[in-house]
Motif scaffolding. Structure first.
Motif, mmCIF file in Angstrom:
data_model
loop_
_atom_site.group_PDB
_atom_site.id
_atom_site.type_symbol
_atom_site.label_atom_id
_atom_site.label_comp_id
_atom_site.label_asym_id
_atom_site.label_seq_id
_atom_site.Cartn_x
_atom_site.Cartn_y
_atom_site.Cartn_z
ATOM 1 N N THR A 115 -0.605 2.690 1.476
ATOM 2 C CA THR A 115 -0.219 3.715 2.308
ATOM 3 C C THR A 115 0.551 5.099 0.729
ATOM 4 O OG1 THR A 115 0.090 3.930 4.091
ATOM 5 C CG2 THR A 115 0.585 5.160 3.845
ATOM 6 N N LEU A 116 1.484 4.121 0.197
ATOM 7 C CA LEU A 116 1.739 5.064 -0.852
ATOM 8 C C LEU A 116 1.005 5.411 -1.642
ATOM 9 C CD1 LEU A 116 4.859 3.480 -1.518
ATOM 10 C CD2 LEU A 116 5.179 5.543 -0.203
ATOM 11 N N ILE A 117 -0.422 4.214 -2.287
ATOM 12 C CA ILE A 117 -0.911 4.466 -2.903
ATOM 13 C C ILE A 117 -2.108 5.438 -3.060
ATOM 14 C CG2 ILE A 117 -3.336 2.885 -4.824
ATOM 15 C CD1 ILE A 117 -1.455 0.826 -4.681
ATOM 16 N N LEU A 118 -2.068 5.507 -1.368
ATOM 17 C CA LEU A 118 -3.267 6.531 -1.042
ATOM 18 C C LEU A 118 -3.248 7.967 -1.213
ATOM 19 C CD1 LEU A 118 -6.138 6.963 -0.091
ATOM 20 C CD2 LEU A 118 -5.140 6.723 2.189
ATOM 21 N N GLU A 119 -1.607 8.226 -0.911
ATOM 22 C CA GLU A 119 -0.901 9.466 -1.053
ATOM 23 C C GLU A 119 -0.338 10.238 -2.012
ATOM 24 O OE1 GLU A 119 2.716 8.465 0.875
ATOM 25 O OE2 GLU A 119 2.382 9.090 2.546
ATOM 26 N N VAL A 120 -0.778 8.584 -3.285
ATOM 27 C CA VAL A 120 -0.156 9.302 -4.654
ATOM 28 C C VAL A 120 -1.478 9.367 -4.984
ATOM 29 C CG1 VAL A 120 0.136 9.320 -6.805
ATOM 30 C CG2 VAL A 120 2.101 7.929 -4.479
ATOM 31 N N GLN A 121 -2.399 9.688 -4.706
ATOM 32 C CA GLN A 121 -4.261 9.614 -4.930
ATOM 33 C C GLN A 121 -4.439 10.885 -5.011
ATOM 34 O OE1 GLN A 121 -6.930 7.876 -3.540
ATOM 35 N NE2 GLN A 121 -8.522 7.730 -4.431
ATOM 36 N N CYS A 122 -4.600 10.899 -3.308
ATOM 37 C CA CYS A 122 -4.668 12.401 -2.930
ATOM 38 C C CYS A 122 -3.659 13.473 -3.376
ATOM 39 C CB CYS A 122 -4.559 12.438 -1.469
ATOM 40 S SG CYS A 122 -5.796 10.931 -0.354
ATOM 41 N N ASP A 123 -2.527 13.000 -3.479
ATOM 42 C CA ASP A 123 -1.392 13.910 -4.255
ATOM 43 C C ASP A 123 -2.345 14.894 -5.060
ATOM 44 O OD1 ASP A 123 0.487 15.804 -4.286
ATOM 45 O OD2 ASP A 123 0.650 15.297 -6.269
ATOM 46 N N ILE A 124 -2.562 14.011 -6.699
ATOM 47 C CA ILE A 124 -3.166 13.718 -7.941
ATOM 48 C C ILE A 124 -4.505 14.764 -7.356
ATOM 49 C CG2 ILE A 124 -3.638 13.364 -9.962
ATOM 50 C CD1 ILE A 124 -0.528 12.977 -9.186
ATOM 51 N N LEU A 125 -5.497 14.016 -7.217
ATOM 52 C CA LEU A 125 -6.477 14.849 -6.660
ATOM 53 C C LEU A 125 -6.643 16.280 -6.390
ATOM 54 C CD1 LEU A 125 -8.456 11.748 -5.449
ATOM 55 C CD2 LEU A 125 -8.894 12.504 -8.046
ATOM 56 N N VAL A 126 -5.545 16.594 -5.190
ATOM 57 C CA VAL A 126 -5.705 17.854 -4.625
ATOM 58 C C VAL A 126 -4.833 18.832 -5.543
ATOM 59 C CG1 VAL A 126 -4.101 19.675 -3.139
ATOM 60 C CG2 VAL A 126 -5.750 17.431 -2.684
ATOM 61 N N ASN A 127 -4.349 18.438 -7.124
ATOM 62 C CA ASN A 127 -2.910 19.627 -7.869
ATOM 63 C C ASN A 127 -3.561 19.213 -9.281
ATOM 64 O OD1 ASN A 127 -0.881 20.549 -5.662
ATOM 65 N ND2 ASN A 127 -0.546 18.020 -5.597
ATOM 66 N N THR A 128 -4.804 18.586 -9.527
ATOM 67 C CA THR A 128 -5.092 17.944 -10.436
ATOM 68 C C THR A 128 -6.874 17.881 -10.349
ATOM 69 O OG1 THR A 128 -3.317 16.597 -11.468
ATOM 70 C CG2 THR A 128 -4.931 16.659 -13.249
ATOM 71 N N PRO A 129 -7.620 18.997 -10.252
ATOM 72 C CA PRO A 129 -9.136 19.522 -9.859
ATOM 73 C C PRO A 129 -10.255 18.883 -11.138
ATOM 74 C CG PRO A 129 -7.792 21.081 -10.227
ATOM 75 C CD PRO A 129 -6.712 20.773 -9.832
ATOM 76 N N GLN A 130 -9.169 18.794 -12.533
ATOM 77 C CA GLN A 130 -10.074 18.928 -13.119
ATOM 78 C C GLN A 130 -10.173 17.365 -13.708
ATOM 79 O OE1 GLN A 130 -7.584 19.834 -13.601
ATOM 80 N NE2 GLN A 130 -5.162 19.490 -15.048
ATOM 81 N N GLY A 131 -9.618 16.773 -13.360
ATOM 82 C CA GLY A 131 -9.328 14.995 -13.493
ATOM 83 C C GLY A 131 -9.781 14.121 -13.012
ATOM 84 N N SER A 132 -10.986 13.517 -13.343
ATOM 85 C CA SER A 132 -11.185 12.401 -12.797
ATOM 86 C C SER A 132 -11.064 11.389 -12.118
ATOM 87 C CB SER A 132 -12.755 11.656 -13.540
ATOM 88 O OG SER A 132 -12.386 10.890 -14.685
ATOM 89 N N LEU A 133 -10.220 10.460 -12.851
ATOM 90 C CA LEU A 133 -8.632 8.957 -12.431
ATOM 91 C C LEU A 133 -10.438 7.764 -11.943
ATOM 92 C CD1 LEU A 133 -6.884 10.309 -9.349
ATOM 93 C CD2 LEU A 133 -6.406 10.428 -12.170
ATOM 94 N N PHE A 134 -11.640 8.451 -13.089
ATOM 95 C CA PHE A 134 -12.426 7.200 -12.309
ATOM 96 C C PHE A 134 -12.144 5.979 -13.572
ATOM 97 C CE2 PHE A 134 -14.690 10.580 -10.511
ATOM 98 C CZ PHE A 134 -13.954 10.932 -9.241
ATOM 99 N N ASN A 135 -12.386 4.771 -12.356
ATOM 100 C CA ASN A 135 -12.864 3.464 -13.543
ATOM 101 C C ASN A 135 -11.542 3.638 -14.601
ATOM 102 O OD1 ASN A 135 -15.558 3.742 -13.034
ATOM 103 N ND2 ASN A 135 -16.497 5.254 -14.257
#
Length: 324
Positions: A286-306
């Motif tokens: 749950t922690l990992i998903l929370e952090v992931q969603c926060d980064i994706l919301v607040n860093t829309p230019q970031g992909s975080l892929f691969n």
């Protein structure tokens, strides 16, 4: 342990509620974000509902409101009046007339909460009741426990008064609509141990945050519509985490995740739940998903892929309570 008091509206009281007047120029979500509340403050209007005016009032915009008299009194008595400001908002009532009420904006982010010795639900960092650092608040009689974190969250956002200021407010009969919850301030002589579970979880959050920020600089590929995070336990309390992008939402997951969309300016990403391999702690996931969603919301230019990285905790014993 010294006692301070959190200000809260009194339940089952004759004092009413201040309700916002609909304004098409103010987005609905503005009323729950202090930065947006400040931005639209001059346009906000209130109306009294379900009772009388009081010196301390609740509202539907996640803010407490102070009367002119209580606001002036607190400004005159606060030991440090420079770290907060009162923002006026007009209020109206056909029966009781028009008045001006004030919500408070704390300009200083004080580190007053003893995070690791506050009370939490067992095995989590879900707060039950905060405890204060007495050496920080000892000379303060009016302050907030608001504290931003790197995740944009805060542990608790309350208005705290000293026992002396509480008595003074009552003596001057400025407490209509006002009630209190006791909150302790820990002194060095208090024998309250550090919560090692919370220490470990916060370290994990920091590691995840640092990792995700390190891979958040890439532009999002135009054809990517789905981001999925994978977590694999490669040793006890050691995890391998990766995020991958997909051009389609897997068919077996479409219905399950149709309500978990996050909207960007030019595209929509479906955030999938973590894929877990050998992981024994749902809370860590749950922690990992929370952090992931926060980064994706607040860093829309970031992909975080691969990308991949190892997440190492600070010792197996710190997480032993999470295992089934």
């Amino acid at each position: 342990m010294k006692t301070y008091y959190e200000m809260i509206p009194k339940s089952y009281d004759e004092i009413g509620v201040l309700s916002t007047v609909p304004n098409p120029d103010i987005p609905d979500w503005a009323y729950v974000d202090i930065d947006l509340i400040m931005k639209y403050a001059s346009q906000i209007r209130l109306v009294l509902k379900d009772g009388l005016y009081g010196h301390f009032m609740s509202s539907d915009m996640h803010k407490w409101f102070f009367s002119q008299e209580l606001k002036d009194f607190i400004e005159s008595k606060a030991t440090d009046p420079t770290h907060f400001e009162f923002i006026p908002v007009p209020a109206s009532s056909p029966q009781y007339g028009d008045r001006t009420y004030y919500f408070i904006n704390f300009k200083t982010d004080l580190d007053v909460v003893d995070i690791y010795r506050s009370r939490y639900f067992d095995g989590t960092d879900n707060l039950i009741m905060s405890r204060l650092k007495y050496d920080v608040v000892e000379k303060k009689n009016f302050f907030s426990t608001y504290k931003k974190t790197i995740f944009g969250e805060h542990y608790i956002d309350n208005i705290i008064v000293s026992a002396g200021l509480r008595r003074s407010i009552a003596r001057h009969k400025l407490n209509s609509g006002l009630d209190y919850i006791e909150i302790g301030a820990i002194e060095e002589t208090d024998n309250i141990p550090v919560n090692r579970t919370v220490v470990a979880l916060h370290k994990l959050r920091l590691q995840l945050y640092d990792w995700m920020m390190s891979v958040a600089a890439e532009p999002i590929p135009d054809d990517i519509i789905c981001a999925c995070i994978q977590l694999k336990e490669i040793d006890k309390c050691q995890y391998e985490v990766s995020i991958s992008g997909s051009t389609i939402v897997p068919e077996n997951l479409q219905q399950m995740y149709e309500h978990s969309d996050i909207i960007f300016e030019k595209q929509k990403l479906n955030i999938m739940s973590p894929y877990l391999e050998g992981v024994k702690s749902k809370y860590i996931c749950t922690l990992i998903l929370e952090v992931q969603c926060d980064i994706l919301v607040n860093t829309p230019q970031g992909s975080l892929f691969n990308r991949k990285a190892n997440i190492i905790t600070d010792g197996a014993d710190k997480f032993s309570c999470f295992y089934n």
